[in-house]
Design an enzyme around this catalytic site. Structure first.
Site: not given
Length: 702
Positions: A561, A676
């Site tokens: 990320s 995610h």
């Protein structure tokens, strides 16, 4: 040795991508813009080709299948902590995954049986069975339950594991969804109860109801028995905001509701909801973080100095005073030292529980307000030099449940009393042989003289340089604390365990941008100061070289990320230092990031690339723009997910396409499912553990 497969230009697939791009207008500035079409036919065809090519290379490496099968066994093991997600009116709820239930079981037990180590679990939802029955790929995303009875809950389910969820009303006593109950269709939704027959709902209400970041712009009150479309407006934000939401907290006497409008990721306004529907502004500064409510007092953490109190302090005020038109007195609950940071806050009936970081070591502190109106603190008797996480707090007796673990110490669940006494509820047996391994905390000196901590695990008494894997994050005030090696690095299962077992070094670096030392540590890498985080990373890697632990070219950088951005920056800025880069679910095109999915919500962290002054400092590190032909980059392993609805897969796709075009080799894997923040099933992280370990073995010479 590095594979000959990766030593050439690796241009297979260029013709397919080029063909897809011929349809793009000639004026398109980005030649790989077509790859931003998440489900575009040409984009997915290119992804499949990269996946097939990379899997073929990595799956043939020695030990690949052993890594994957062992990782799956470790991640699916029934021997793991059954941590409480919530304690609700004398009952514990828990979400559990194992080999027989990879999608998980949402279940409930009495708190007394649970605290005694003998939980009487009753399954509420078998997520896999529900998905099969309904023809959906359901992933459990939590529940919001109605106080004080905590029988009715709004359960969030994601189809495919993304951030968008469907909210459905569930009855804990009956163990079933409520027929004709509240249902909010799939969207990036948040809900809060307003009594038994109404909800505050922030969701996609149609045209104009979402922010540029893709989150809710409106909060409405929805009465039971009426259509969602008839819900009445409570509050609204602007399109340029990140989001708006409502929250309701019960403190044992009554419920308190407020609206939280996030103008950017770190700033916003809190407005309390009065009984007559009025919204009354909180006196807190706009960057304070609201934590919880206790005895009618709102508890919040300061992110900047305020009224003589330092950044990082915990404060409180009586909500009723504010709603009655009086200026509430601000109370100081707790002030951490310069080496401490408040990371987690939960409340019970009369006690505020704080999880502290003290030189990145976890501590659990109970804070209570005395008759003299002063707050006093008691530290729980938990193991030192470990990672601590508050899992849940019982409002009835103020007991806190917390997990404790370290890189070589398996997790244990403790129950702590406000007196500081703590007892083990469940302790796992070791899941690997740590004999001959050692962990130490070291400190590097960054370019500007800042002391940067990092954790190093390797074989005891190791001498001479070995390959090293350095994992870091450095953003959003998210501290990186050591986990048991079965779960390091984050979302790569036991890859770090395999790495250390084979004689290598694993490092978890606490670079600036995180929250290891509170708000100041985060602010030191915000916006135009971003390079500080990357310089900290390089300082850690160079400290490994200086100490003879590793060598230039034998160090891999790893991040996910925002950490994936960091790994991309490291690869492009310091190809001389790193021999490999694990770039996970990354931001890489920082010129476009604010226009992709939730990217606009992060402009408080990075800046706005559409503003020339901001782009001038973002451009100095943006990895996608930094790639140049003729530079010998380390061969990266890029991974992402098609269904990631937070960080757009186009970042990784376009980076790979540009590498291919300049003749730079890479490996790439894009999972077709999984969001995610968390995987749908353990097999996802098990596969990634095998991919990462095989990749590192391929790239870093022994």
């Amino acid at each position: 040795m590095k594979s000959s497969f990766l030593s050439g230009a690796a241009l297979i697939g260029v013709s397919l991508l080029a063909a897809s791009l011929q349809a793009q207008p000639a004026a398109t500035a980005d030649p790989y813009a077509a790859l931003e079409e998440v489900d575009g036919a040409s984009a997915l065809a290119q992804v499949r080709q990269w996946n097939d090519r990379s899997l073929a290379e990595l799956e043939k490496q020695p030990g690949f299948e052993t890594y994957r099968s062992r990782a799956l066994a470790l991640l699916s093991d029934r021997q793991k902590i059954a941590a409480p997600d919530q304690v609700l009116a004398g009952r514990v709820v828990n979400f559990w995954q194992d080999a027989d239930h990879p999608r998980g079981l949402w279940r409930i037990a009495s708190v007394e049986a649970f605290a005694a180590g003998k939980p009487d679990w009753r399954t509420l939802i078998d997520v896999g069975a529900l998905g099969k029955a309904e023809g959906r790929s359901w992933a459990f995303k939590g529940a919001t339950c109605l106080a004080p009875a905590y029988v009715r809950c709004m359960v969030a389910l994601s189809d495919g594991g993304g951030d968008a969820v469907t909210e459905r009303e569930y009855d804990l006593d009956r163990g079933a969804f409520v027929e004709g109950g509240f249902v909010v269709p799939e969207a990036k939704t948040s809900v809060a109860w307003d009594g038994p027959d109404a909800l505050y709902v922030a969701t996609d209400f149609g045209d104009g109801s979402k922010t540029d970041s893709g989150y809710a712009r409106l909060v409405k009150r929805w009465k039971r028995g009426t259509p969602l479309a008839s819900a009445t407006l409570v509050a609204e934000g602007e399109r340029a905001d990140v989001s708006i939401s409502a929250r309701s907290v019960h403190d044992g006497r009554r419920s308190w509701a407020w609206v939280d409008r996030r103008t950017d990721f770190f700033h916003g306004t809190i407005r309390h909801v009065a009984a007559d529907g009025r919204l009354v502004a909180s006196p807190l500064p706009d960057d304070a973080e609201v934590n919880d409510v206790i005895d009618g007092r709102l508890i919040a953490t300061l992110k900047s100095p305020w009224e003589g109190r330092p950044a990082g302090a915990l404060v409180a005020y009586r909500i009723a005073d504010l709603l009655d038109g009086r200026k509430p007195a601000i109370e100081t609950v707790f002030v951490p030292t310069a080496r401490q940071a408040i990371e987690e806050v939960e409340t019970g009936g009369q006690v505020v529980w704080i999880k502290l970081l003290d030189d990145v070591s976890g501590k659990l502190v109970a804070v209570r307000r005395g008759d003299d109106e002063r707050w006093s603190a008691t530290t729980a008797a938990l193991p030192d030099k470990a990672t601590v996480h508050i899992r849940a707090v019982s409002g009835k007796d103020d007991r806190a449940f917390a997990t404790v673990e370290a890189m070589l110490t398996p997790p244990a669940l403790y129950v702590a009393a406000p007196t500081g006494k703590a007892e083990v509820v469940q302790a796992l047996k070791p899941r690997f042989d740590a004999t001959g391994m050692a962990v130490e905390q070291r400190f590097a000196t960054s370019k500007d003289g800042t002391r940067i901590p990092y954790f190093l695990v390797r074989k005891s008494g190791a001498s001479g340089p070995v390959p090293a894997l350095v994992h870091a994050y450095g953003g959003f005030e998210a501290a990186q604390t050591p986990a048991y090696l079965v779960n390091e690095p984050y979302r790569s299962g036991p890859a770090a365990l395999f790495w250390v077992e084979e004689g290598n070094a694993y490092v978890l670096a606490n670079i600036r941008g995180g929250g290891e030392y509170g708000p100041a540590w985060h602010h030191a890498a915000l916006r135009e100061k971003r390079q500080n985080a990357y310089d900290d990373l390089y300082a850690v890697a160079e400290d490994l070289v200086k100490a003879g632990i590793s060598q230039k070219g034998r160090i891999a950088v790893s991040g996910r990320s925002n950490g994936g951005l960091m790994a991309g920056v490291a690869m492009t800025q310091r190809p001389d230092l790193f021999g490999a880069a694990v770039i996970g679910s990354p931001l890489l095109d920082m010129k476009r990031y604010s226009h992709l999915l939730a990217g606009a919500s992060w402009m408080g962290e990075y800046g706005n690339p559409d503003v020339p002054a901001d782009w001038s400092f973002i451009a100095r590190y943006s990895p996608y723009q930094a790639l140049k032909a003729g530079v010998k980059y380390p061969v990266p392993f890029l991974y992402t997910s098609t269904r990631d609805d937070r960080v757009h897969p186009g970042h990784a796709r376009k980076f790979a396409a540009k590498m291919e075009a300049i003749g730079a080799p890479f490996l790439y894997f894009e999972a077709l499912e999984g969001g995610h923040a968390a995987g749908v099933e353990p097999k996802e992280d098990a596969l990634r553990a095998a991919l990462v370990t095989s990749y590192l073995n391929l790239q870093l010479p022994r």
